[in-house]
Structure formats: C-alpha cells, structure tokens
Scaffold this active site. Structure first.
Site, PDB file in Angstrom:
ATOM      1  N   LYS A   1      33.383  39.740  31.705  1.00  0.00           N
ATOM      2  CA  LYS A   1      33.285  39.420  33.124  1.00  0.00           C
ATOM      3  C   LYS A   1      34.105  40.417  33.943  1.00  0.00           C
ATOM      4  CE  LYS A   1      34.134  35.783  36.498  1.00  0.00           C
ATOM      5  NZ  LYS A   1      35.271  36.390  37.212  1.00  0.00           N
ATOM      6  N   ARG A   2      35.232  40.822  33.375  1.00  0.00           N
ATOM      7  CA  ARG A   2      36.096  41.744  34.114  1.00  0.00           C
ATOM      8  C   ARG A   2      35.396  43.084  34.390  1.00  0.00           C
ATOM      9  NH1 ARG A   2      41.509  42.761  31.455  1.00  0.00           N
ATOM     10  NH2 ARG A   2      41.201  40.594  30.852  1.00  0.00           N
TER      11      ARG A   2
END
Ligand code: GLU
Length: 511
Positions: free
Chosen positions: A267-268
C-alpha cells in the site's frame, strides 16, 4: 493425475481489504475452473479471531462481483458443502486433530504462551533460535514426554493445550508444484506447527485448510507464493490423514513486485507513487486509515481484470494484450505462469484503461459521461450531441473523468485565454482577419463542419492569408487555447449563435 471434476477455491482470510495480488489469485482460480468446466468456491478462512476485521468479508465478495469473478459455491452463494465460513465449521475440526494424535502424527503440548516466550528468550540469550521440533518435543510439557495419566489429568482439569503436528526427523519431503516443478525439503528444517488450540477451540489455518480442501473435494490449490513454505506440512498432513490419493495439485503464484522491482507491492508504494493497490476503496469501520481503490479511481473492471491477468502470466506473442474474460478463460494456463515475481507498472495499468475506453462506442461513453456532465451543470445537453463529442475527444482520454477537461469547451465558452496562445496568435492582423472570417462564416447557409471548412479555406486562400495563423486565432477565440478537436466540428456543435458570441467576446477581452 486426477480424473475428478476440477474444483478450486479462493480462501481468503478477512483481515482487511483484499490486495490486488489476492484478486489475481482469485482470478487465476476462476479462469482455471471455467476453462475446465469446473467449480470455483469461495471459502472464508476466519479461524484467527485476533486478525478478524469487520467489513473485510463483504469487501472480498464485492470485489469479486465487481471483477466479474462468479462464485459457484461458497459464502454468499451456498452449496453442498455449506457452511463455507470456517468459524461456522468449528465443530468439524477437533475430531481430525484427535485422529492425528491417536495415529501418532500429532501430540498435546501444554506450554503456555508465556512459558514458550521464556524458553525463546533463554535460547536467544545463548545466541540460538528456538524451534519447537523433534529435538525438543520429548523434553517439553507434551504428551510425548509426560505419562499418559498426567496428560489425561491435565486435559480433564481444563489446562490449556494445543495439538501440534509431529514432523518426522530427517526425512526428504517430495512435492510437485505446477509452476515450480519438483521441490524437496528436509523435514528436520521444519517445526511442529500448532494444529488446534483449546483456548479458543479453533483449528489453526493449516488444519482447517487441509480438512476443508479434502471435504470440499478440491482438486487444485492455486495460491500465492507466500504459502509455499507451508506446502511440506500440507503434504505431510495429507499423508498423515491417509488422503494422499486425493491430495490436490498445487500451484504457487509469483509475487506482485513494486514498480521498482525490489520487494512485494505494498500500500505504501501506491501511496507514494499515486496508484491503488486494492480493487475497491476501503473505509475501515473503526474509522482508521482507509485506502483508494481501482473502481473509485475510475478503472473499468474489464481493464483491471485484464491487467491483473497479465501480471505473472502471458499467452505468448501471437496474442494481443487486450483480452476479455472469455479470451482469458480460453488462453489461460498455469504452466505459463512465471516463476519469478511480476513487476507492477502503474503507467501500464493506465494504458490498459485507456485501451478499454477507446474501444467503447460513443453511445457507451456518452452514457458514462452524462452524470459527469450533469454534475457540471450541463444535464440538458442532447445525448446525440454528447455522443458525437465523445467520438471527437475519446482518443485522448484515459478515464471517464478526463473527458470533461477534454470536451469542456463544447459546453462552456472559455473564461480565460491561454497567455502563450495569445502571445503567438492574437497579434499583427490576425484579430482583423478573424473578424472578416467571422462575417464569411456567419452567413453560411448550413452551419455544418464541411460547409464551414469549405468556406473558410476558400476565403483564406482567395485572400492569400496564412492558413495556420488565422485558424489558430479562431481556435483561441472558440477554445481559449491552442488545443482541442477539429475547429469546424467545434463550430458546428456549439452552433451559430454561440460561435458568434465567442468571437465577439474574444475581441472584447483581448482587444
Ligand atoms: N487463508 C489463506 C489466505 O488468506 C489461504 C491460503 C491458501 O489458499 O491455502 O491466503
């Protein structure tokens, strides 16, 4: 090889939003099932209550639905092996764990988590790592070390216990993976995994997963590479249960990698580079940090499915990259799935969406664009007009929302004029030429693109004027910039009165 009808399952744990890698796993299972006329099951593996996240199951179901991945049997659908949610099957598992204890393949272990932690620390202080395995299981508080009477007494008085698998010592475990081929591992490198816990009366993932795959008559297990280390235990469990004949075939899919290549797509990475890693937007029920989704970012589900399918698999050079679900079903093959990770390229993802957008008919695009238009206060534009406009601008759009910036000037007169275009074209005699051209076009009988174009060209040539400059001056007046669709199409679509107003206004504002 098995001659049983193909049955595959997607078995996510509801621990949060489904990562796009998870959707790809579901998709490959689905393609495989459809290609073989088999069944695709959805089983929810929710025996780890600590990791349960409210809303996650609904999210998974909605994600599959959005992608067009149809569940034949499972949670939300039902079927002959219901229930398909493991927490509702809890009474099934204990007997299987006990069977393994009876047959000598498993044992009771009475150490509490605190005791285990203490042992672990002690090992660490000596610079060693503790493993619960063949070397220690007869020296710890287990049914392999304690007298039978004491084991029974501890269970009877309600002491907490777990049942652990008794991994044999120094044996070569042989495994076949449809993607990786033959894999072997020495059993002494593996620890004795917990199969069942008295504390919550629930099986762990390993036991529930094997028992359910067996009971649900699963023929092929297609799942992410992170489960490859569990395969030796799973193969041993089939042996221990005497189910080897009905053991499924395994296929472990390569990881989805960061755009830069190194490591798992997270997600980062998406937050940093501005792309979603989840199919749908995620809004946690506890109000925590959410995440964007492909659907809400404006991707077509067909484009998302297409791009996912090609992350780790491709049908070979003879085929187009644009493949419908039907084509994917026909062409998919596990043998062609790559062993190495698949690097995700967000620009390529956009390219896929653009391809799908360009292939949509003007009618489809107009239907999708009308709500955007209504939001901008132009809900009353006739559909046929919007359809024609779609045909003029769609080649430059990636998302439906792009269509607004690309077509705005068809619906609204420019409020400002691009300074660069002004500097370039609103000078010398150009404004005057524009006035004269306007008088020519104003009186064209049929105010249509071909008529206007013919008249404009004729007049400009007859007067020996610079075609490009005059046209760009007109464009500046109509669009406010040097960009946009064919000028005469614009003129026709905005209509004679608006055409004249915009030229007037340009003269007023620009002098
Ligand atoms: N529940 C596991 C997961 O969340 C399933 C793994 C498997 O397919 O065996 O991925």
């Amino acid at each position: 090889m098995t001659n049983r009808p193909v049955r595959v399952r997607f078995a996510p744990s509801p621990t949060g939003p489904l990562h796009m890698g998870g959707v790809r796993t579901a998709l490959y299972n689905y393609l495989f099932a459809r290609q073989h006329g088999g069944a695709f099951l959805l089983r929810i593996e929710d025996t780890d209550s600590h990791r349960f996240v409210p809303g996650a199951e609904e999210y998974i179901i909605e994600s599959l639905r959005w992608c067009g991945i149809e569940v034949d049997e499972g949670v939300g659908v039902g079927g002959p092996h219901a229930p398909y949610r493991q927490s509702e099957r809890r009474e099934i598992y204990l007997q299987y764990a006990e069977q393994l204890v009876r047959d000598g393949w498993a044992y009771y272990a009475f150490d509490t988590p605190q005791e285990l932690e203490a042992i672990r620390k002690e090992y660490e202080s000596r610079g060693e790592t503790f493993a619960y395995n063949y070397a220690v299981r007869t020296r710890l508080a287990t049914s392999l070390a304690l007298p039978e009477a004491e084991v029974q007494a501890r269970i009877a008085r309600g002491d907490q216990w777990t049942i652990r698998f008794r991994m044999p010592e120094n044996e070569t475990i042989e495994m076949e993976d449809m993607i990786r081929g033959h894999v072997t591992v020495n059993s002494s490198t593996l620890d004795d995994k917990v199969l069942y816990k008295s504390a919550d009366q629930l099986p762990t993932y390993h036991l529930a997963n094997i028992v359910d795959d067996y009971l649900m008559e699963i023929t092929h297990v297609i799942r992410g590479e992170e489960w490859l280390p569990s395969l030796p235990l799973h193969v041993m469990l089939y042996r221990a249960f005497g189910w080897t004949e009905r053991m499924p075939q395994f296929a472990h899919l390569p990881l989805l990698l960061k755009p830069t290549g190194g490591g798992k797509l997270s997600k980062r990475d998406g937050d940093k580079l501005g792309f979603p890693v989840f199919p749908l937007q995620w809004k946690p029920q506890d109000g925590g940090e959410g995440a964007r989704g492909y659907r809400e970012d404006g991707y077509f589900p067909e484009a998302f499915v297409n791009l996912l399918a090609l992350l780790g698999w491709n049908p070979g050079n003879d085929h187009s990259e644009i493949l419908s679900m039907e084509e994917l079903i026909q062409l998919f093959s596990l043998e062609k799935v790559s062993k190495s990770g698949a690097r995700f390229d967000p620009e390529k993802a956009k390219w896929f969406n653009a391809q799908y957008l360009h292939r949509k008919s003007n009618e489809e695009l107009a239907a999708l664009f009308l709500p955007v238009l209504a939001e901008r206060g132009h809900g009353d534009v006739p559909v046929e007009k919007v359809e024609r406009i779609m045909g003029l601008v769609k080649e430059r759009a990636t998302f439906i929302t792009d269509l607004w910036e690309l077509s705005r000037y068809f619906f609204e007169a420019p409020e400002t004029y691009d300074p660069k275009a002004i500097a370039k074209f609103w000078k010398d005699d150009n404004p005057e030429h524009l006035q004269n051209l306007r008088h020519q076009l104003e009186v064209v009988e049929e105010f249509t693109a071909p008529m206007l174009e013919a008249r404009a060209h004729e007049w400009i040539e007859a007067n020996g004027l610079p075609m490009g400059k005059v046209m760009n001056t007109l464009r500046l007046a109509l669009v406010g910039a040097s960009t946009g669709a064919n000028l005469f199409d614009i003129a026709e679509l905005i209509g004679r009165p608006e055409f004249l107003r915009r030229i007037e206004r340009a003269h007023e504002v620009l002098g």
